[in-house]
Write a protein that holds these residues in place. Structure first.
Motif, PDB file in Angstrom:
ATOM      1  N   GLN A  20       0.866  -1.179   0.000  1.00 34.96           N
ATOM      2  CA  GLN A  20       0.000   0.000   0.000  1.00 34.96           C
ATOM      3  C   GLN A  20       0.904   1.230   0.000  1.00 34.96           C
ATOM      4  OE1 GLN A  20      -2.870  -0.139   3.252  1.00 34.96           O
ATOM      5  NE2 GLN A  20      -2.957  -2.381   3.152  1.00 34.96           N
ATOM      6  N   THR A  21       0.614   2.174  -0.879  1.00 36.10           N
ATOM      7  CA  THR A  21       1.495   3.338  -1.031  1.00 36.10           C
ATOM      8  C   THR A  21       0.715   4.639  -0.938  1.00 36.10           C
ATOM      9  OG1 THR A  21       3.084   2.137  -2.407  1.00 36.10           O
ATOM     10  CG2 THR A  21       3.105   4.515  -2.586  1.00 36.10           C
ATOM     11  N   HIS A  22       1.310   5.599  -0.253  1.00 37.03           N
ATOM     12  CA  HIS A  22       0.816   6.984  -0.239  1.00 37.03           C
ATOM     13  C   HIS A  22       2.031   7.897  -0.263  1.00 37.03           C
ATOM     14  CE1 HIS A  22      -1.411  10.600   0.688  1.00 37.03           C
ATOM     15  NE2 HIS A  22      -0.619  10.812   1.736  1.00 37.03           N
ATOM     16  N   GLU A  23       2.093   8.760  -1.282  1.00 38.10           N
ATOM     17  CA  GLU A  23       3.243   9.646  -1.465  1.00 38.10           C
ATOM     18  C   GLU A  23       4.534   8.806  -1.476  1.00 38.10           C
ATOM     19  OE1 GLU A  23       2.638  12.503  -2.415  1.00 38.10           O
ATOM     20  OE2 GLU A  23       0.806  13.223  -1.510  1.00 38.10           O
ATOM     21  N   ASN A  24       5.488   9.106  -0.582  1.00 43.74           N
ATOM     22  CA  ASN A  24       6.755   8.366  -0.583  1.00 43.74           C
ATOM     23  C   ASN A  24       6.792   7.254   0.470  1.00 43.74           C
ATOM     24  OD1 ASN A  24       6.709  10.372   1.441  1.00 43.74           O
ATOM     25  ND2 ASN A  24       8.932  10.277   1.668  1.00 43.74           N
ATOM     26  N   ILE A  25       5.619   6.902   0.992  1.00 45.77           N
ATOM     27  CA  ILE A  25       5.521   5.879   2.033  1.00 45.77           C
ATOM     28  C   ILE A  25       4.862   4.630   1.466  1.00 45.77           C
ATOM     29  CG2 ILE A  25       4.754   5.356   4.384  1.00 45.77           C
ATOM     30  CD1 ILE A  25       6.520   7.844   4.239  1.00 45.77           C
ATOM     31  N   ILE A 201      10.329   3.750   2.965  1.00 45.57           N
ATOM     32  CA  ILE A 201      10.224   5.191   2.743  1.00 45.57           C
ATOM     33  C   ILE A 201      11.216   5.584   1.657  1.00 45.57           C
ATOM     34  CG2 ILE A 201      10.444   7.486   3.783  1.00 45.57           C
ATOM     35  CD1 ILE A 201       9.611   6.228   6.445  1.00 45.57           C
ATOM     36  N   ASP A 202      10.728   6.292   0.648  1.00 45.71           N
ATOM     37  CA  ASP A 202      11.546   6.638  -0.522  1.00 45.71           C
ATOM     38  C   ASP A 202      12.165   5.392  -1.153  1.00 45.71           C
ATOM     39  OD1 ASP A 202      11.083   9.405  -0.405  1.00 45.71           O
ATOM     40  OD2 ASP A 202      12.622   9.641   1.140  1.00 45.71           O
ATOM     41  N   GLY A 203      11.436   4.296  -1.093  1.00 48.77           N
ATOM     42  CA  GLY A 203      11.892   3.070  -1.718  1.00 48.77           C
ATOM     43  C   GLY A 203      12.879   2.262  -0.904  1.00 48.77           C
ATOM     44  N   GLU A 204      13.231   2.724   0.305  1.00 45.64           N
ATOM     45  CA  GLU A 204      14.200   2.028   1.144  1.00 45.64           C
ATOM     46  C   GLU A 204      13.512   1.380   2.335  1.00 45.64           C
ATOM     47  OE1 GLU A 204      17.350   4.610   2.297  1.00 45.64           O
ATOM     48  OE2 GLU A 204      17.993   5.023   0.241  1.00 45.64           O
ATOM     49  N   GLU A 233       9.942  12.811   6.462  1.00 50.47           N
ATOM     50  CA  GLU A 233       9.129  13.782   5.722  1.00 50.47           C
ATOM     51  C   GLU A 233       8.264  13.058   4.705  1.00 50.47           C
ATOM     52  OE1 GLU A 233       9.649  17.718   2.845  1.00 50.47           O
ATOM     53  OE2 GLU A 233      11.418  16.676   3.658  1.00 50.47           O
ATOM     54  N   VAL A 234       6.984  13.347   4.737  1.00 45.52           N
ATOM     55  CA  VAL A 234       6.061  12.787   3.750  1.00 45.52           C
ATOM     56  C   VAL A 234       5.995  13.743   2.572  1.00 45.52           C
ATOM     57  CG1 VAL A 234       3.701  12.027   3.308  1.00 45.52           C
ATOM     58  CG2 VAL A 234       4.732  11.634   5.555  1.00 45.52           C
ATOM     59  N   LYS A 235       6.334  13.233   1.393  1.00 47.44           N
ATOM     60  CA  LYS A 235       6.426  14.111   0.228  1.00 47.44           C
ATOM     61  C   LYS A 235       6.041  13.342  -1.027  1.00 47.44           C
ATOM     62  CE  LYS A 235      11.347  13.027   0.295  1.00 47.44           C
ATOM     63  NZ  LYS A 235      12.701  13.514   0.524  1.00 47.44           N
ATOM     64  N   ASN A 236       5.724  14.068  -2.066  1.00 44.27           N
ATOM     65  CA  ASN A 236       5.376  13.456  -3.343  1.00 44.27           C
ATOM     66  C   ASN A 236       6.658  13.082  -4.075  1.00 44.27           C
ATOM     67  OD1 ASN A 236       4.251  12.611  -5.697  1.00 44.27           O
ATOM     68  ND2 ASN A 236       3.423  14.592  -6.309  1.00 44.27           N
ATOM     69  N   ASN A 237       7.029  11.822  -3.912  1.00 45.01           N
ATOM     70  CA  ASN A 237       8.300  11.372  -4.475  1.00 45.01           C
ATOM     71  C   ASN A 237       8.111   9.954  -4.999  1.00 45.01           C
ATOM     72  OD1 ASN A 237      10.970  11.040  -5.149  1.00 45.01           O
ATOM     73  ND2 ASN A 237      11.642  10.625  -3.063  1.00 45.01           N
ATOM     74  N   ALA A 238       7.903   9.827  -6.290  1.00 43.16           N
ATOM     75  CA  ALA A 238       7.624   8.521  -6.869  1.00 43.16           C
ATOM     76  C   ALA A 238       8.853   7.617  -6.820  1.00 43.16           C
ATOM     77  CB  ALA A 238       7.176   8.694  -8.321  1.00 43.16           C
ATOM     78  N   PHE A 239       8.630   6.342  -6.595  1.00 44.81           N
ATOM     79  CA  PHE A 239       9.714   5.371  -6.591  1.00 44.81           C
ATOM     80  C   PHE A 239       9.143   4.003  -6.937  1.00 44.81           C
ATOM     81  CE2 PHE A 239       8.003   5.552  -2.311  1.00 44.81           C
ATOM     82  CZ  PHE A 239       7.827   4.218  -1.989  1.00 44.81           C
ATOM     83  N   THR A 240      10.012   3.108  -7.310  1.00 43.98           N
ATOM     84  CA  THR A 240       9.602   1.749  -7.654  1.00 43.98           C
ATOM     85  C   THR A 240       9.605   0.879  -6.409  1.00 43.98           C
ATOM     86  OG1 THR A 240      10.537   1.955  -9.870  1.00 43.98           O
ATOM     87  CG2 THR A 240      10.131  -0.280  -9.064  1.00 43.98           C
ATOM     88  N   ILE A 241       8.518   0.160  -6.194  1.00 40.24           N
ATOM     89  CA  ILE A 241       8.445  -0.756  -5.055  1.00 40.24           C
ATOM     90  C   ILE A 241       9.170  -2.045  -5.420  1.00 40.24           C
ATOM     91  CG2 ILE A 241       6.909  -2.054  -3.539  1.00 40.24           C
ATOM     92  CD1 ILE A 241       4.757   0.065  -4.198  1.00 40.24           C
ATOM     93  N   ASN A 242      10.205  -2.341  -4.667  1.00 37.37           N
ATOM     94  CA  ASN A 242      10.996  -3.537  -4.931  1.00 37.37           C
ATOM     95  C   ASN A 242      10.658  -4.601  -3.887  1.00 37.37           C
ATOM     96  OD1 ASN A 242      12.900  -5.495  -5.399  1.00 37.37           O
ATOM     97  ND2 ASN A 242      14.623  -4.071  -5.600  1.00 37.37           N
ATOM     98  N   ILE A 243       9.744  -5.492  -4.249  1.00 41.33           N
ATOM     99  CA  ILE A 243       9.326  -6.520  -3.296  1.00 41.33           C
ATOM    100  C   ILE A 243      10.478  -7.468  -2.974  1.00 41.33           C
ATOM    101  CG2 ILE A 243       8.503  -8.200  -4.982  1.00 41.33           C
ATOM    102  CD1 ILE A 243       6.674  -7.237  -1.737  1.00 41.33           C
TER     103      ILE A 243
END
Length: 315
Positions: A20-25, A201-204, A233-243
């Motif tokens: 589940q994703t919202h912004e950079n989280i 967060i931010d893909g990490e 910080e919650v921000k609009n920062n797209a990233f790829t989710i690496n399962i």
């Protein structure tokens, strides 16, 4: 499979569910096998009037007395906060208190500028923030005394949010951001059977938390997420989710060397550390009751903070 020494092998059958994703989280719900051990949480114990928390006869910053009148063991979760008494405290580790018993438990102050009775202890709506728990996890490997590290981390929390509590109370930092945190929390839903969560967060990867069962997790869902959100910080920062990276964190925790550490109550506690992270696994009757993992941020910075604080306080 988790192997602890020659005697214990565990297979919690972890499943990583749909992210589940919202912004950079991003959160990844965790599901484990069903368990049926009857354990009382602090929230339910206080609501039912079966649990009492009080200061020692001569108040001590790092010790509280917990009385469990229930017919089942009572669990207190690492970082869980109680407010009131002479000052607010957080629980130093996950503790399982026997039924019909009273115990002194190790705690840390989370409100350093108050030492006067306020009211009876009650459960806080929060647990220690992520960075405080991470710092405490590092410090616990060097010393059993880490009060100043807790205070330093709470000071940092206030500094980063440009907020000052009159008593340097961790709870007040959360309350200061209550509206924003509550708004973000609504974006993440508990799914059926969920017993834990992995946070990115931010893909990490930042860490994961696993509880005994879905009922226990439900009580801590919002607290756990807020403990990470308040530090980032919650921000609009797209990233790829690496399962795959999520599985790598879980598998590296599985494959760690587990070292038995001193426990306070009925629980068996095992610390573990690898190149990527560290944490503690708590068992009762060879069943996982709580498992926390924290990804190392900057190893040098973490170590330097702990060492500097310990040196300054001559611990």
């Amino acid at each position: 499979m988790i192997t602890i020494g020659d005697d214990i092998s565990l297979n919690p059958n972890i499943e990583l569910l749909k992210p589940q994703t919202h912004e950079n989280i991003t959160i990844i719900p965790i599901k484990t096998e069903k368990t049926y051990i009857d354990i009382l949480t602090l929230k339910k114990g206080l609501e039912l009037g079966l649990v009492e928390i009080k200061e020692c006869e001569t108040s001590q910053v790092n010790t509280l007395i917990v009385k469990n009148e229930s017919i089942t063991p009572l669990i207190l979760i690492d970082g869980e906060e109680v407010v009131g008494g002479d000052q607010n405290r957080i629980v130093n580790s996950t503790i399982l208190i026997d039924a019909k018993s009273e115990m002194k438990i190790p705690v840390s102050c989370s409100e350093k500028n108050r030492w006067s009775y306020k009211n009876e202890f009650k459960q806080s709506n929060y647990i220690a923030n992520y960075r405080t728990r991470l710092a405490k996890e590092h410090a616990s490997r060097q010393s059993n005394h880490f009060q100043d590290i807790i205070w330093s981390s709470i000071d940092e929390l206030e500094s980063q949010s440009e907020f000052t509590s009159p008593t340097c109370a961790m709870e007040e930092s959360y309350e200061n951001q209550k509206f924003d945190l509550n708004e973000i929390i609504t974006k993440f839903k508990i799914v059926p059977g969920q017993t834990g969560v992995l946070i990115m967060i931010d893909g990490e990867i930042k860490g994961f938390e696993v509880f005994l069962n879905s009922e226990m997790y439900r009580e801590f869902h919002e607290k756990i997420l807020k403990s990470y959100l308040i530090d980032n910080e919650v921000k609009n920062n797209a990233f790829t989710i690496n399962i795959d990276s999520a599985w790598q964190a879980v598998n590296s925790a599985y494959d760690s060397s587990f070292e038995k550490i001193d426990a306070t109550g009925l629980e068996n506690a095992y610390g573990f550390e690898n190149n990527e992270g560290l944490g503690t696994l708590y068992l009762f009757k060879n069943t996982i009751i709580h498992w926390s993992y924290f990804k190392k941020e900057n190893k040098n910075n973490n170590d330097e903070m702990v060492e500097d604080t310990l040196l300054k306080t001559n611990i």
